[in-house]
Design a protein around this motif. Structure first.
Motif, PDB file in Angstrom:
ATOM      1  N   THR A   1      36.444  87.252  24.154  1.00 47.37           N
ATOM      2  CA  THR A   1      36.783  88.146  25.367  1.00 47.37           C
ATOM      3  C   THR A   1      35.617  89.102  25.903  1.00 47.37           C
ATOM      4  OG1 THR A   1      37.705  90.176  24.393  1.00 47.37           O
ATOM      5  CG2 THR A   1      39.041  88.544  24.839  1.00 47.37           C
ATOM      6  N   ASP A   2      35.549  89.358  27.073  1.00 45.77           N
ATOM      7  CA  ASP A   2      34.418  90.423  27.856  1.00 45.77           C
ATOM      8  C   ASP A   2      34.520  91.508  26.759  1.00 45.77           C
ATOM      9  OD1 ASP A   2      33.711  88.454  29.559  1.00 45.77           O
ATOM     10  OD2 ASP A   2      34.704  89.397  31.169  1.00 45.77           O
ATOM     11  N   ARG A   3      35.647  92.187  26.313  1.00 46.69           N
ATOM     12  CA  ARG A   3      35.664  93.279  25.627  1.00 46.69           C
ATOM     13  C   ARG A   3      35.002  93.234  24.292  1.00 46.69           C
ATOM     14  NH1 ARG A   3      40.471  97.549  23.963  1.00 46.69           N
ATOM     15  NH2 ARG A   3      38.991  98.679  23.089  1.00 46.69           N
TER      16      ARG A   3
ATOM     17  N   LEU B   1      32.666  91.036  23.609  1.00 43.73           N
ATOM     18  CA  LEU B   1      31.321  90.594  23.825  1.00 43.73           C
ATOM     19  C   LEU B   1      30.522  92.287  23.951  1.00 43.73           C
ATOM     20  CD1 LEU B   1      28.939  88.904  23.770  1.00 43.73           C
ATOM     21  CD2 LEU B   1      29.478  88.486  26.608  1.00 43.73           C
ATOM     22  N   ASN B   2      31.235  93.145  24.954  1.00 45.72           N
ATOM     23  CA  ASN B   2      30.617  94.379  24.997  1.00 45.72           C
ATOM     24  C   ASN B   2      30.727  95.256  23.887  1.00 45.72           C
ATOM     25  OD1 ASN B   2      30.407  93.816  27.726  1.00 45.72           O
ATOM     26  ND2 ASN B   2      32.244  94.692  28.350  1.00 45.72           N
TER      27      ASN B   2
END
Length: 115
Positions: A2-4, A6-7
């Motif tokens: 997910t983007d989270r 990755l962040n």
């Protein structure tokens, strides 16, 4: 992934590098301090034993800083392993040799406390 995730991974990567840099900066500061202390002690008007206890304590602080740096390398290694397992690897994998984080390294506990 997910983007989270990755962040979070990018943030952790940034923060571990910052922590490692601060550990290195502390060791550099200790080295500069030791150099200045030794230079000051070479003054002909200063007794040869002056500052000996302070130098011993500084050596203890240096050993503790090295132990902290080694432990940060261990944290970095663990986080890299998690990234490889969870996210399928890095663009540029972090490889930390076992010898750099071996248990035989100097630890804060190995430095005797000064009375």
């Amino acid at each position: 992934m997910t983007d989270r995730m990755l962040n979070d991974a990018h943030n952790l990567k940034k923060l571990i590098r910052e922590a490692e840099a601060l550990a290195d900066e502390s060791m550099i500061a200790f080295a500069r301090l030791k150099q200045a202390m030794l230079a000051a002690r070479q003054n002909p008007g200063v007794e040869v034993h002056t500052g000996q206890r302070a130098l011993m304590r500084l050596n203890q602080a240096e050993a503790q800083a090295m132990a902290m740096s080694t432990n940060l390398l261990r944290v970095h290694d663990e986080l890299s392993q998690i990234a490889r397992e969870t996210m399928g690897g890095d663009d540029i994998p972090t490889v930390i040799p076992d010898s750099a984080i071996a248990d035989g390294q100097v630890s804060a506990e190995a430095v005797p406390a000064l009375a």
